[in-house]
Scaffold this motif. Structure first.
Motif, PDB file in Angstrom:
ATOM      1  N   UNK A 364      -6.107  37.784  73.267  1.00  0.00           N
ATOM      2  CA  UNK A 364      -4.995  37.224  74.041  1.00  0.00           C
ATOM      3  C   UNK A 364      -4.099  36.409  73.126  1.00  0.00           C
ATOM      4  N   UNK A 365      -2.827  36.472  73.407  1.00  0.00           N
ATOM      5  CA  UNK A 365      -1.889  35.773  72.528  1.00  0.00           C
ATOM      6  C   UNK A 365      -0.647  35.403  73.333  1.00  0.00           C
ATOM      7  N   UNK A 366       0.095  34.383  72.872  1.00  0.00           N
ATOM      8  CA  UNK A 366       1.351  34.056  73.556  1.00  0.00           C
ATOM      9  C   UNK A 366       2.527  34.443  72.676  1.00  0.00           C
ATOM     10  N   UNK A 367       3.611  34.848  73.351  1.00  0.00           N
ATOM     11  CA  UNK A 367       4.833  35.140  72.613  1.00  0.00           C
ATOM     12  C   UNK A 367       5.975  34.364  73.237  1.00  0.00           C
ATOM     13  N   UNK A 368       6.754  33.693  72.420  1.00  0.00           N
ATOM     14  CA  UNK A 368       7.919  32.958  72.909  1.00  0.00           C
ATOM     15  C   UNK A 368       9.098  33.917  72.962  1.00  0.00           C
ATOM     16  N   UNK A 391       1.823  46.378  73.744  1.00  0.00           N
ATOM     17  CA  UNK A 391       0.633  45.802  73.113  1.00  0.00           C
ATOM     18  C   UNK A 391      -0.573  45.853  74.044  1.00  0.00           C
ATOM     19  N   UNK A 392      -0.305  45.880  75.357  1.00  0.00           N
ATOM     20  CA  UNK A 392      -1.420  45.976  76.302  1.00  0.00           C
ATOM     21  C   UNK A 392      -2.190  47.258  76.068  1.00  0.00           C
ATOM     22  N   UNK A 393      -1.478  48.276  75.559  1.00  0.00           N
ATOM     23  CA  UNK A 393      -2.142  49.565  75.368  1.00  0.00           C
ATOM     24  C   UNK A 393      -3.173  49.539  74.250  1.00  0.00           C
ATOM     25  N   UNK A 394      -3.112  48.537  73.374  1.00  0.00           N
ATOM     26  CA  UNK A 394      -4.174  48.431  72.361  1.00  0.00           C
ATOM     27  C   UNK A 394      -5.051  47.224  72.634  1.00  0.00           C
ATOM     28  N   UNK A 395      -4.971  46.734  73.865  1.00  0.00           N
ATOM     29  CA  UNK A 395      -5.883  45.660  74.245  1.00  0.00           C
ATOM     30  C   UNK A 395      -5.391  44.265  73.934  1.00  0.00           C
ATOM     31  N   UNK A 396      -4.159  44.147  73.452  1.00  0.00           N
ATOM     32  CA  UNK A 396      -3.646  42.815  73.146  1.00  0.00           C
ATOM     33  C   UNK A 396      -2.876  42.307  74.361  1.00  0.00           C
ATOM     34  N   UNK A 397      -3.375  41.216  74.961  1.00  0.00           N
ATOM     35  CA  UNK A 397      -2.715  40.693  76.170  1.00  0.00           C
ATOM     36  C   UNK A 397      -1.722  39.601  75.763  1.00  0.00           C
ATOM     37  N   UNK A 398      -0.484  39.866  76.052  1.00  0.00           N
ATOM     38  CA  UNK A 398       0.557  38.930  75.648  1.00  0.00           C
ATOM     39  C   UNK A 398       1.034  38.117  76.841  1.00  0.00           C
ATOM     40  N   UNK A 399       1.069  36.789  76.674  1.00  0.00           N
ATOM     41  CA  UNK A 399       1.656  35.934  77.712  1.00  0.00           C
ATOM     42  C   UNK A 399       3.021  35.502  77.216  1.00  0.00           C
ATOM     43  N   UNK A 400       4.028  35.607  78.085  1.00  0.00           N
ATOM     44  CA  UNK A 400       5.388  35.288  77.666  1.00  0.00           C
ATOM     45  C   UNK A 400       5.747  33.871  78.074  1.00  0.00           C
ATOM     46  N   UNK A 401       6.292  33.123  77.117  1.00  0.00           N
ATOM     47  CA  UNK A 401       6.718  31.750  77.418  1.00  0.00           C
ATOM     48  C   UNK A 401       8.137  31.576  76.908  1.00  0.00           C
ATOM     49  N   UNK A 402       8.882  30.697  77.553  1.00  0.00           N
ATOM     50  CA  UNK A 402      10.186  30.373  76.997  1.00  0.00           C
ATOM     51  C   UNK A 402      10.539  28.914  77.239  1.00  0.00           C
ATOM     52  N   UNK A 403      11.545  28.412  76.540  1.00  0.00           N
ATOM     53  CA  UNK A 403      12.050  27.045  76.708  1.00  0.00           C
ATOM     54  C   UNK A 403      13.561  27.109  76.643  1.00  0.00           C
ATOM     55  N   UNK A 404      14.232  26.021  76.965  1.00  0.00           N
ATOM     56  CA  UNK A 404      15.683  26.018  76.797  1.00  0.00           C
ATOM     57  C   UNK A 404      15.975  26.019  75.304  1.00  0.00           C
ATOM     58  N   UNK A 405      17.162  26.465  74.938  1.00  0.00           N
ATOM     59  CA  UNK A 405      17.468  26.784  73.552  1.00  0.00           C
ATOM     60  C   UNK A 405      17.210  25.638  72.557  1.00  0.00           C
ATOM     61  N   UNK A 406      17.750  24.453  72.774  1.00  0.00           N
ATOM     62  CA  UNK A 406      17.489  23.397  71.790  1.00  0.00           C
ATOM     63  C   UNK A 406      15.997  23.098  71.642  1.00  0.00           C
ATOM     64  N   UNK A 407      15.272  23.101  72.765  1.00  0.00           N
ATOM     65  CA  UNK A 407      13.829  22.847  72.695  1.00  0.00           C
ATOM     66  C   UNK A 407      13.127  23.980  71.959  1.00  0.00           C
TER      67      UNK A 407
END
Lengths: 526, 342, 282
Positions: A364-368, A391-407
């Protein structure tokens, strides 16, 4: 009868007093009005291009250097001394909060650079104390001293030759601020104002800023390169790309940056709207934070790269207006390596590599994901979803996160991410601007190397290339560096995109900047 | 009466204290280092970290922290936004008029349309119109307001091109701030001299669609409430007596029924403030309206905790105060209640 | 007593066409949600190649979204998520709310005063704002959104139960049971609460629909279910950029929310009419 006369006179007076106001719909809020601390194009457009000048500048529409605040310069034979002869009679703009009593001179140049260079400078920590460009380009180590020879002559002493030095001085971080203003603020104990209520020599004067909404500028009638042909400039901050297009169609903006790709075809059909494009000097990528597991393992990075169906991203996110990237450099820049093998999309191979790397079940991994439209990535969220599915197709579970641009920007500099979307538009047409700032060991500290990747061989190649002035010899080094990059994959480069601007046909004099900026010095409305 | 008012005011302060306590606790519930939470990435520098920790009093025991928190609030210091580094109270006062203007306009049209509709439905109870209105109210009440806003934009802004896309006013006009209410500010002498009535018209055209969107649910509620309040009153004995005495239906309606039905209606209006804030959060998001709602959403998304804390405190305080005022009006208008202290 | 209520309800439904329709809608909703995997033609998160924003057609009955996923499948699974949300909100609020409210109403005293003050405090914030704050604390996500929405729905339930218990508490049958030596627990759960059933049921129905609406609002704001979860509110947020080009992406999820919430609201009204004649006329 009287009413008709009144209405008529109102209409006439409106026409006579018609100041031209140019409305530009931008994609985000600037993180600061100090171009010394910002690296993003959004902030650049709002401060560097409008309010300030530099010793040298790029000729409009090109990456060629021309004199600006300096009228000429001399470089010593050993490349260690640069002497600049400054123009006389250039004024800093007077505003509601500051009236200059003297013209621009050498003191201002020294102040602007020493603020970034000297840690004990009274203004060094004002505004955060992080000068990303200055540090990542190792200017603090490069510049040994800056000498004021007289009021209109300045000399930079370097500790080694640096081929891109002049080109670097044309970049926004080298903008010249007013020392007189800085002194005044220091006396009044309002030092932070230097970044919030800016004073510069540029074509426009800062008037007001409504956060996340509007920036207002007035034309600088005394601008030394000639007064702008518009009286007022407004940045209408509109993060939603579709809303930008709607506003353009409704006549609420004159020019919009990066219209949504889905709207391009309908925009091209409208008679009073013009769409222009150019190959962007950019790259959009996903960086792997090599300082965090599992991305410290090269095989993992290679595996994930193989699992990405990059063509589908070009289709869905860029609507075809881009090409797949295989190098960190865009094809339009010299020393781009054509030898790098094309991107392979191979799920089976990806799975094998991942197993070999010790993660047969994936992880499992997070992606911004980018929260704003950027020239190199018009829709970070959508790309994120596509990558997530791949990436789910090779077993890598990605969680998507975001923030406002300056942050997003500030957190990324701290290296808090695992996978992160980012990109880069070249600042001066020199490959060093890409490879050094984004991938050098020194840039880990300054925060612009998001992969936090330090490869000694790669680093030596780009360091050496900076010392040589012969372009062909420099090219050889950069080609070798790209080979290392392709093997190590600190990033998955995704795309080099076309950049678009849409505007009303009333707009004249707007030239596409290959470096992605929006410059309004010479635009007019007819 | 006076003792009741005093009691209410005392209760108000107790509630406000409770609100402050609630926001104080909420922020400290967030997982993570509170110093970093409250000052963001500047805390990376150890010197700054220590300085801020002392400044924020986070090295003190919790009860002491709360006391200093209260002290700060009484000065109007609600901390600084992590994102913009500006005082929370400043950001709040910039956006407050925007939301107020929109909310008031939304409520206005809900009342102006809702009360007559409600009366009409009550009078012609059971007829087709009434049934139709009840159904429409139900739909209005069940609709996701954010979807309704998008539909309105599709119809009026995109397809028909009648209303502008976003913002409060065309950016061409620079309006000196006076009240913060653009409908008033655009009527200032200096503005009319420069641009005539164009800014006023621009401000109005920007207000129409979001006000319509935000007022839909209050409209549905007010219509229903008016109808049922009036019906309840119409069923009362003294109405039948007045009718029997020979007064016309109209007279009965206006003189007796409506006046008495007004009381619960006014109460509802006061309570509609909560609905306005809810509507604001969603409507402002859709119409890019620079008000409190958009501000709160952005701050939650950005984990700008000082703003979340301060914003919630301010908004809750306003609602609590308004509720108390509505209570007082209700009691004053309904003498029967003054006898029983609950 | 219960049989009489049910008879009442059926009679009402027979005469009230809207009520009948809403009941059918609710049953349909439950069926679709429970049998989602059988009804949905595709996996809701599967990205089909070369299927970007297709209009409703043969292969994809309701079209595809901006990334290439089948909208019909996403709506169906979205229904399942909404059902889950509604059920969890109702279960949470009913269990917590009923217990708390009953204790307040029965024992009164300082516990009651403190609880009522707390409820007032929570109610001083509009529900969506409070839900947002909870999400700010817990972080965005589907589960956290449900927690937030449930917390927000508790106070009105507590108050309602308390009010009901207060009314029933002094009635003859309760006093009689007490005299016969019934324990507190027995009194609360076996004697008083069963007689409060009707208004609590109505409130539960309303909590169901409000829960769905609030969760969708959070999803729309980006604070609830995250990609690629096919929650109706989140789908609406994604569709905003395509209002002109692909209007079906915007209309369909919104319609689903509207129809579901409307059905539950109408049914709640019908229930109220049937179960408690005193509340009629509102």
């Amino acid at each position: 009868m009287k009413i008709i006369l009144l209405v008529l006179s109102l209409m006439l007076s409106l026409n006579l007093s018609a100041e031209t106001t140019f409305i530009y719909c931008s994609e985000g809020s600037p993180s600061s009005f100090n171009p010394q601390v910002t690296t993003d194009g959004t902030s650049n457009n709002a401060s560097g291009h409008t309010l300030y000048d530099r010793l040298v500048d790029f000729k409009e529409g090109t990456t060629q250097i021309e004199p600006s605040l300096a009228k000429k310069w001399e470089v010593s034979k050993d490349g260690l001394s640069y002497k600049f002869y400054l123009r006389a009679g250039i004024k800093f703009a007077g505003t509601k909060y500051f009236s200059p009593t003297r013209d621009f001179n050498a003191d201002d140049v020294l102040f602007s650079f020493n603020r970034q260079r000297i840690k004990t400078h009274p203004y060094h920590n004002v505004g955060g104390g992080r000068y990303e460009y200055f540090t990542s380009m190792e200017m603090d180590k490069l510049i040994v001293d800056i000498k004021k020879i007289d009021d209109h002559t300045v000399e930079f002493i370097l500790n080694k030759p640096e081929a891109p030095f002049l080109a670097n001085l044309a970049m926004s971080f080298a903008s010249i601020l007013s020392k007189e203003y800085a002194d005044k603020l220091e006396k009044e104990n309002h030092k932070n104002d230097i970044d919030q209520l800016p004073v510069g020599t540029g074509p426009f004067i800062f008037s007001s800023y409504q956060k996340d909404n509007l920036i207002r500028y007035l034309a600088n009638k005394d601008y030394f390169k000639g007064a702008p042909k518009i009286d007022k400039l407004v940045f209408s901050i509109t993060p939603d790309a579709n809303v930008r297009v709607q506003k353009l169609k409704a006549g609420e903006c004159h020019l919009v940056i990066e219209p949504a790709p889905a709207d391009l075809s309908s925009l091209k059909k409208i008679a009073n709207i013009r769409v222009i494009s150019a190959a962007g000097l950019n790259v959009g990528y996903v960086a792997y934070n090599t300082q965090k597991k599992p991305f410290d393992n090269k095989l993992v990075r290679q595996a994930l790269d193989l699992a990405m169906n990059k063509q589908s991203y070009i289709d869905a996110v860029y609507l075809g207006n881009a090409e797949i990237a295989k190098n960190p450099l865009p094809p339009t820049i010299w020393s781009y390596s054509k030898k790098t093998p094309d991107h392979k999309f191979n799920l089976k191979l990806a799975q094998e590599l991942l197993t070999k790397a010790g993660h047969p079940q994936g992880f499992e991994v997070t992606m911004w994901t980018l929260p704003v439209t950027r020239p190199y990535n018009p829709n970070g969220k959508k790309m994120g979803e596509l990558i997530q599915a791949d990436l789910a197709k090779i077993g890598v579970k990605v969680k998507l996160i975001s923030f406002d641009w300056p942050t997003y920007l500030s957190k990324s500099r701290m290296g808090e991410h695992q996978m992160i979307q980012m990109g880069w538009t070249g600042d001066n047409g020199d490959p060093d601007n890409f490879l050094n700032i984004l991938l050098s060991c020194g840039s880990i500290e300054s925060g612009s190397n998001l992969a936090r990747w330090c490869n000694q061989d790669f680093n030596k190649l780009i360091d050496d290339a900076r010392l040589i002035s012969d372009q062909k010899k420099r090219s050889e080094k950069y080609l070798a560096a790209q080979k290392i990059f392709d093997e190590e994959k600190p990033w998955s480069p995704i795309a080099h995109s076309m950049v678009f601007r849409a505007m009303s046909t009333k707009v004249h004099g707007y030239v596409m900047d290959p470096l992605g900026g929006d410059i309004f010095t010479n635009v007019q409305l007819r | 009466m006076l003792s009741l008012v005093l009691k209410k005011i005392f209760g108000l302060f107790a509630t406000l204290l409770g609100v402050a306590l609630m926001t104080f606790i909420l922020v400290r519930l967030v997982p993570g280092d509170p110093v970093m939470l409250l000052i963001g990435e500047r805390g990376a520098d150890p010197a700054v970290y220590l300085e801020m920790k002392q400044k924020l009093g986070l090295d003190q025991p919790l009860p002491k922290q709360f006391i200093s928190y209260l002290k700060n609030i009484s000065h109007g210091d609600l901390g600084e936004s992590i994102v913009s580094h500006r005082p929370v109270i400043e950001e709040f006062s910039e956006r407050f008029p925007a939301t107020m203007e929109l909310g008031l306009l939304a409520l206005l049209w809900a009342v102006v349309l809702g009360i007559p509709l409600g009366i009409y439905c009550a009078v012609y109870r059971g007829k087709t119109f009434d049934q139709l209105m009840t159904s429409i109210s139900l739909v209005g009440y069940s609709m996701p307001i954010f979807w309704w806003g998008l539909i309105l934009i599709i119809i009026f802004s995109v397809k028909l091109g009648l209303t502008p896309v976003s913002g409060r006013i065309n950016v061409l006009f620079e309006i000196p701030t006076w009240t913060g209410f653009y409908l008033l500010d655009t009527l200032q002498k200096s503005v009319i001299e420069t641009d005539g009535f164009a800014p006023f018209k621009s401000a109005l055209s920007h207000l129409i669609l979001p006000a319509l969107c935000m007022g839909t649910i209050p409209l549905a509620v007010i219509t229903r409430m008016t109808r049922s309040a009036l019906l309840e009153v119409l069923g009362e004995d003294y109405i039948r007596t007045a009718h029997a005495k020979g007064n016309s239906m109209r007279r009965v309606l206006w003189v007796h029924a409506f006046r008495n039905a007004l009381i619960p209606i006014i109460t509802i209006l006061g309570l509609m403030l909560g609905s306005v804030v809810t509507g604001a959060i969603l409507t402002e998001n859709i119409f890019s309206w620079p008000g409190l709602g958009k501000w709160m959403v952005a701050s939650v998304t950005a984990r700008d905790y000082p703003v979340v804390q301060g914003g919630v405190l301010l908004i809750a305080s306003i609602i609590v105060i308004t509720n108390m005022l509505t209570d007082l009006v209700y009691i004053w208008a309904n003498p029967k209640l003054q006898e029983n202290n609950h | 007593m219960k049989n009489e209520l049910i008879k009442n309800l059926i009679n009402n439904l027979k005469s009230n066409k809207m009520g009948l329709i809403s009941l059918i809608m609710i049953i349909l909703f439950f069926i679709i949600a429970i049998f989602a995997p059988l009804i949905a033609p595709f996996d809701p998160t599967f990205i089909h190649e070369n299927a970007l924003r297709l209009a409703p057609g043969e292969r994809f009955l309701l079209g595809t979204d901006d990334v290439g996923r089948d909208i019909l499948s996403r709506l169906v699974y979205g229904g399942r998520l909404s059902l889950g949300i509604g059920l969890m909100v109702v279960i949470f609020t009913t269990v917590v709310g009923t217990l708390w409210g009953a204790l307040c109403g029965y024992f009164q005293g300082s516990f009651d005063t403190f609880s009522m003050r707390l409820m007032d405090l929570i109610l001083s914030l509009p529900s969506i704002l409070l839900a947002m704050v909870v999400v700010a604390i817990l972080g965005p996500g589907f589960l956290n959104a449900i927690i937030a929405v449930s917390i927000v729905a508790v106070p009105s339930f507590v108050r309602l139960t308390r009010a009901q218990v207060l009314v029933e508490k002094n009635k003859n049958y309760v006093v009689a049971s007490k005299m016969f030596g019934a324990s507190h627990l027995r009194l609360i759960f076996r004697v008083i609460l069963p007689n409060c059933f009707s208004p609590l049921l109505v409130q539960a129905t309303l909590n169901f629909s409000e829960g769905i609406l609030n969760a969708a609002a959070l999803g729309f704001l980006g604070l609830g279910a995250q990609a690629p979860t096919p929650e109706w509110g989140t789908m609406l947020a994604d569709a905003r950029g395509y209002i002109e080009q692909s209007p079906w992406m915007v209309t369909l999820p919104g319609l689903c929310i509207l129809l579901t919430v409307l059905s539950f609201n109408i049914f709640g009204d019908v229930l109220r009419d049937a179960l408690d004649p005193k509340l009629r006329g509102r």
